[in-house]
Design an enzyme around this catalytic site. Sequence first.
Site, mmCIF file in Angstrom:
data_model
loop_
_atom_site.group_PDB
_atom_site.id
_atom_site.type_symbol
_atom_site.label_atom_id
_atom_site.label_comp_id
_atom_site.label_asym_id
_atom_site.label_seq_id
_atom_site.Cartn_x
_atom_site.Cartn_y
_atom_site.Cartn_z
ATOM 1 N N GLY A 24 5.504 20.803 28.846
ATOM 2 C CA GLY A 24 4.058 20.927 29.093
ATOM 3 C C GLY A 24 3.759 20.766 30.570
ATOM 4 O O GLY A 24 2.673 20.335 30.962
ATOM 5 N N ALA A 26 3.165 22.834 32.884
ATOM 6 C CA ALA A 26 2.294 23.794 33.576
ATOM 7 C C ALA A 26 0.839 23.353 33.599
ATOM 8 O O ALA A 26 0.008 24.003 34.233
ATOM 9 C CB ALA A 26 2.418 25.174 32.914
ATOM 10 N N GLY A 28 -2.274 19.936 32.935
ATOM 11 C CA GLY A 28 -2.732 18.605 32.562
ATOM 12 C C GLY A 28 -1.828 17.452 32.985
ATOM 13 O O GLY A 28 -1.405 17.355 34.141
ATOM 14 N N ILE A 29 -1.529 16.590 32.023
ATOM 15 C CA ILE A 29 -0.768 15.363 32.303
ATOM 16 C C ILE A 29 0.661 15.704 32.733
ATOM 17 O O ILE A 29 1.212 15.068 33.645
ATOM 18 C CB ILE A 29 -0.783 14.443 31.056
ATOM 19 C CG1 ILE A 29 -2.226 13.977 30.782
ATOM 20 C CG2 ILE A 29 0.153 13.258 31.241
ATOM 21 C CD1 ILE A 29 -2.436 13.331 29.417
ATOM 22 N N ASP A 48 7.672 24.988 29.677
ATOM 23 C CA ASP A 48 6.350 25.309 29.114
ATOM 24 C C ASP A 48 6.414 26.727 28.558
ATOM 25 O O ASP A 48 7.422 27.426 28.743
ATOM 26 C CB ASP A 48 5.259 25.200 30.201
ATOM 27 C CG ASP A 48 3.889 24.834 29.615
ATOM 28 O OD1 ASP A 48 3.423 25.546 28.702
ATOM 29 O OD2 ASP A 48 3.309 23.836 30.063
ATOM 30 N N GLY A 86 1.869 19.809 24.059
ATOM 31 C CA GLY A 86 1.147 19.439 22.845
ATOM 32 C C GLY A 86 -0.072 20.317 22.649
ATOM 33 O O GLY A 86 -0.549 20.976 23.581
ATOM 34 N N SER A 130 -1.019 8.765 21.806
ATOM 35 C CA SER A 130 -2.460 8.977 22.015
ATOM 36 C C SER A 130 -3.182 7.783 21.417
ATOM 37 O O SER A 130 -2.707 7.196 20.439
ATOM 38 C CB SER A 130 -2.884 10.263 21.282
ATOM 39 O OG SER A 130 -4.269 10.258 21.033
ATOM 40 N N TYR A 168 -3.129 15.790 14.071
ATOM 41 C CA TYR A 168 -2.950 15.274 15.445
ATOM 42 C C TYR A 168 -2.636 13.776 15.456
ATOM 43 O O TYR A 168 -1.563 13.377 15.937
ATOM 44 C CB TYR A 168 -4.174 15.615 16.314
ATOM 45 C CG TYR A 168 -3.969 15.224 17.763
ATOM 46 C CD1 TYR A 168 -3.319 16.082 18.646
ATOM 47 C CD2 TYR A 168 -4.384 13.992 18.235
ATOM 48 C CE1 TYR A 168 -3.100 15.714 19.977
ATOM 49 C CE2 TYR A 168 -4.174 13.618 19.552
ATOM 50 C CZ TYR A 168 -3.533 14.480 20.421
ATOM 51 O OH TYR A 168 -3.314 14.106 21.730
ATOM 52 N N LYS A 172 1.086 11.841 16.279
ATOM 53 C CA LYS A 172 1.177 10.833 17.351
ATOM 54 C C LYS A 172 1.595 9.471 16.774
ATOM 55 O O LYS A 172 2.307 8.705 17.439
ATOM 56 C CB LYS A 172 -0.148 10.734 18.109
ATOM 57 C CG LYS A 172 -0.521 12.012 18.851
ATOM 58 C CD LYS A 172 0.521 12.407 19.887
ATOM 59 C CE LYS A 172 0.098 13.604 20.715
ATOM 60 N NZ LYS A 172 1.095 14.006 21.723
HETATM 61 P P1 NAD Z 1 -2.734 20.435 28.304
HETATM 62 O O1 NAD Z 1 -3.335 21.351 27.308
HETATM 63 O O2 NAD Z 1 -3.330 20.369 29.661
HETATM 64 O O3 NAD Z 1 -1.177 20.707 28.444
HETATM 65 C C1 NAD Z 1 -0.366 20.960 27.321
HETATM 66 C C2 NAD Z 1 0.738 21.910 27.725
HETATM 67 O O4 NAD Z 1 1.530 22.168 26.561
HETATM 68 C C3 NAD Z 1 0.236 23.263 28.262
HETATM 69 O O5 NAD Z 1 0.806 23.539 29.519
HETATM 70 C C4 NAD Z 1 0.702 24.246 27.216
HETATM 71 O O6 NAD Z 1 1.035 25.537 27.712
HETATM 72 C C5 NAD Z 1 1.925 23.535 26.650
HETATM 73 N N1 NAD Z 1 2.280 24.103 25.357
HETATM 74 C C6 NAD Z 1 1.436 24.448 24.343
HETATM 75 N N2 NAD Z 1 2.121 25.020 23.350
HETATM 76 C C7 NAD Z 1 3.432 25.021 23.729
HETATM 77 C C8 NAD Z 1 4.611 25.489 23.112
HETATM 78 N N3 NAD Z 1 4.598 26.066 21.890
HETATM 79 N N4 NAD Z 1 5.774 25.352 23.778
HETATM 80 C C9 NAD Z 1 5.814 24.794 25.029
HETATM 81 N N5 NAD Z 1 4.715 24.323 25.646
HETATM 82 C C10 NAD Z 1 3.529 24.449 25.000
HETATM 83 O O7 NAD Z 1 -2.772 19.010 27.585
HETATM 84 P P2 NAD Z 1 -2.667 17.516 28.152
HETATM 85 O O8 NAD Z 1 -3.968 16.886 27.916
HETATM 86 O O9 NAD Z 1 -2.043 17.468 29.485
HETATM 87 O O10 NAD Z 1 -1.677 16.909 27.068
HETATM 88 C C11 NAD Z 1 -0.371 16.408 27.378
HETATM 89 C C12 NAD Z 1 0.047 15.445 26.285
HETATM 90 O O11 NAD Z 1 -0.814 14.310 26.311
HETATM 91 C C13 NAD Z 1 -0.076 16.039 24.878
HETATM 92 O O12 NAD Z 1 1.027 15.633 24.106
HETATM 93 C C14 NAD Z 1 -1.343 15.414 24.356
HETATM 94 O O13 NAD Z 1 -1.357 15.320 22.951
HETATM 95 C C15 NAD Z 1 -1.327 14.070 25.021
HETATM 96 N N6 NAD Z 1 -2.655 13.450 25.110
HETATM 97 C C16 NAD Z 1 -3.658 14.047 25.801
HETATM 98 C C17 NAD Z 1 -4.903 13.438 25.831
HETATM 99 C C18 NAD Z 1 -6.077 14.036 26.576
HETATM 100 O O14 NAD Z 1 -7.203 13.550 26.406
HETATM 101 N N7 NAD Z 1 -5.882 15.038 27.411
HETATM 102 C C19 NAD Z 1 -5.120 12.226 25.169
HETATM 103 C C20 NAD Z 1 -4.057 11.651 24.468
HETATM 104 C C21 NAD Z 1 -2.821 12.267 24.445
#
Ligand code: NAD
Length: 276
Positions: A24, A26, A28-29, A48, A86, A130, A168, A172
């Site tokens: 992941g 590319a 967010g986190i 990604d 995710g 999460s 979801y 988690k």
């Molecule tokens: P995001 O949507 O910004 O990034 C998720 C990345 O996963 C994207 O780059 C996407 O292309 C990639 N992805 C999606 N489907 C895929 C696949 N089939 N194969 C490979 N890559 C794939 O999300 P984020 O908020 O940065 O989330 C990162 C993690 O943090 C996740 O596991 C999410 O559940 C967790 N999280 C996020 C939050 C929040 O509020 N943002 C809160 C709690 C937990």
Amino acid sequence: MSVHRCELPQDFVRGIVLIYVITGAASGIGAATAARLRGSGHDVIGVDLAGAEIDADLSTSVGRAQALEQITARTEVVDGVVPCAGLAGVPGRSGGLLTALNYFGAIELITGLRGHLRRSTQGAVVASASNSVSTSPGVSDSLVEACLAGDESAAIEIGDEVGGLGAYPSTKTAICRWVRRNAVLPEWTGAGITVNAVAPGATETAMVAEIREDPVIGQFFDQFPIPVGRPGDPDEIAAVIAFLLGPDARFFCGSIIYVDGGTDALLRADDWPTPL
Ligand code: NAD
């Protein structure tokens, strides 16, 4: 002329270049964590769907195998694994697809890289949990159990029955249990590999943007209480992940670290710790 102590991070100053795998990467986190680690002089192999070093669909076993093969072609040693890929738990999403990516896409990468982590002197896994595990309703015990049993086809079936919203927090929860069960084992801590997880609350990423736009749950998202008064920034989560990967976190083992602006503390002040 006085020479000022340089502000560069310690690993960089000591010239130690570590190799991290981030899924992941590319967005967010994951992207924030990759930027932070690269800024400290380390190498990151991002995985990604597109836009990272390795393109792979981690919701399929074929895609996971391709990712592992390409990582192995690049390095025999991995110092840290951070599976961030995710999908959001929105009602219209297939809970089966979400389960395949959020749980099996993470755990298969972690276990598939155990040998690489063993070859490091400071192997570390930081999984993505999460705060929804304790602040959202709808956790399905049968989905959690199917995940932990490693039965992907059963888990996908149950995930589709449960739907994206319940799948979801269930996936988690399964991640948290996997971390706590496995971190303490000879295969992990006994092999010098730390295994922990971060449990972020609402964090401003593409995932949250998608939830806000959802026709069913979007209008409620910003009503969810966050005592600090705002959602998190991805770099605030990345900072904790980088710490858990680093040399000062070697006594962490099976910890689930909430980074959620106080939501869990507000909703469950006296529910944790729970007596033995
Ligand atoms: P995001 O949507 O910004 O990034 C998720 C990345 O996963 C994207 O780059 C996407 O292309 C990639 N992805 C999606 N489907 C895929 C696949 N089939 N194969 C490979 N890559 C794939 O999300 P984020 O908020 O940065 O989330 C990162 C993690 O943090 C996740 O596991 C999410 O559940 C967790 N999280 C996020 C939050 C929040 O509020 N943002 C809160 C709690 C937990």
